[in-house]
Design a protein around this motif. Sequence first.
Motif, PDB file in Angstrom:
ATOM      1  N   LEU A  11      41.201  -2.865 -43.145  1.00 24.11           N
ATOM      2  CA  LEU A  11      40.711  -2.595 -41.798  1.00 24.11           C
ATOM      3  C   LEU A  11      41.806  -2.838 -40.761  1.00 24.11           C
ATOM      4  CD1 LEU A  11      38.411  -1.924 -39.837  1.00 24.11           C
ATOM      5  CD2 LEU A  11      37.784  -4.352 -39.892  1.00 24.11           C
ATOM      6  N   GLN A  12      42.547  -3.942 -40.908  1.00 25.26           N
ATOM      7  CA  GLN A  12      43.635  -4.237 -39.970  1.00 25.26           C
ATOM      8  C   GLN A  12      44.677  -3.125 -39.982  1.00 25.26           C
ATOM      9  OE1 GLN A  12      44.165  -6.974 -37.789  1.00 25.26           O
ATOM     10  NE2 GLN A  12      45.740  -5.590 -37.064  1.00 25.26           N
ATOM     11  N   HIS A  46      42.766  -8.210 -54.724  1.00 26.72           N
ATOM     12  CA  HIS A  46      41.720  -7.276 -55.109  1.00 26.72           C
ATOM     13  C   HIS A  46      41.247  -6.496 -53.884  1.00 26.72           C
ATOM     14  CE1 HIS A  46      41.558  -8.776 -59.135  1.00 26.72           C
ATOM     15  NE2 HIS A  46      41.491 -10.007 -58.669  1.00 26.72           N
ATOM     16  N   PRO A  47      41.355  -5.156 -53.930  1.00 25.72           N
ATOM     17  CA  PRO A  47      41.018  -4.365 -52.747  1.00 25.72           C
ATOM     18  C   PRO A  47      39.554  -4.461 -52.340  1.00 25.72           C
ATOM     19  CG  PRO A  47      41.462  -2.940 -54.622  1.00 25.72           C
ATOM     20  CD  PRO A  47      41.804  -4.338 -55.045  1.00 25.72           C
ATOM     21  N   ASN A  48      38.662  -4.815 -53.258  1.00 28.66           N
ATOM     22  CA  ASN A  48      37.247  -4.881 -52.908  1.00 28.66           C
ATOM     23  C   ASN A  48      36.807  -6.268 -52.469  1.00 28.66           C
ATOM     24  OD1 ASN A  48      36.820  -2.180 -53.388  1.00 28.66           O
ATOM     25  ND2 ASN A  48      36.491  -2.504 -55.567  1.00 28.66           N
ATOM     26  N   SER A  49      37.729  -7.230 -52.454  1.00 28.97           N
ATOM     27  CA  SER A  49      37.380  -8.555 -51.969  1.00 28.97           C
ATOM     28  C   SER A  49      37.283  -8.522 -50.446  1.00 28.97           C
ATOM     29  CB  SER A  49      38.426  -9.586 -52.397  1.00 28.97           C
ATOM     30  OG  SER A  49      39.613  -9.401 -51.653  1.00 28.97           O
ATOM     31  N   PHE A  59      38.900 -10.323 -48.309  1.00 27.92           N
ATOM     32  CA  PHE A  59      40.239 -10.348 -47.719  1.00 27.92           C
ATOM     33  C   PHE A  59      40.944  -9.010 -47.889  1.00 27.92           C
ATOM     34  CE2 PHE A  59      39.355 -14.837 -48.435  1.00 27.92           C
ATOM     35  CZ  PHE A  59      39.550 -15.311 -47.151  1.00 27.92           C
ATOM     36  N   GLY A  60      40.741  -8.351 -49.024  1.00 31.11           N
ATOM     37  CA  GLY A  60      41.323  -7.029 -49.235  1.00 31.11           C
ATOM     38  C   GLY A  60      40.757  -6.020 -48.239  1.00 31.11           C
ATOM     39  N   GLN A  61      39.443  -6.090 -47.988  1.00 29.70           N
ATOM     40  CA  GLN A  61      38.811  -5.188 -47.029  1.00 29.70           C
ATOM     41  C   GLN A  61      39.292  -5.478 -45.601  1.00 29.70           C
ATOM     42  OE1 GLN A  61      36.843  -2.551 -47.572  1.00 29.70           O
ATOM     43  NE2 GLN A  61      37.116  -2.832 -49.761  1.00 29.70           N
TER      44      GLN A  61
END
Length: 156
Positions: free
Chosen positions: A25-26, A14-17, A19-21
């Motif tokens: 960022l990385q 999920h992009p909004n989790s 880990f997704g964020q």
Amino acid sequence: MNGDQAMFTSLVSHPNSLFGQLDRLQRELDDAFFGVSSLPSNIRSVSSGTQPQLNVGRTPQSIEVYAFAPGMDASKIEVTLDRGVLRLSGERLAPTTGTEFQRVYARERPTGRFDRTVSLPDDIDPDHIKASYRDGVLQVSIARRETAQPKRITIQ
């Protein structure tokens, strides 16, 4: 899939989790400092801002990868499959309009080299792969082995 695997998959998919964020960022930091994202994406990852954008899915017969690369020359895109890793690489050149801008107000079309990788499941058949490019979309279809196909069992 057990509960731990399902939870891990949901955390990274999920992009909004969180880990997704962190993944986004990385990738943005890699793009800023190295010019190209150095981290491979896999079949479960979500990455925004990376070119070309990918859709990856499966059918009972195949794994389907769609790369959205409008305005590119198909001969400038390289598709390779090595030990279960599909690699799409190439270069999107900057448009040549004949005029140079003194100041750019917006640049939304990414240019430059790209290198995307997708980790594929173990049940693919590397001898049956097709790639086509039409209307700005590269489609790569990798057949799944016959043993991975659903099999109907006749009840006696």
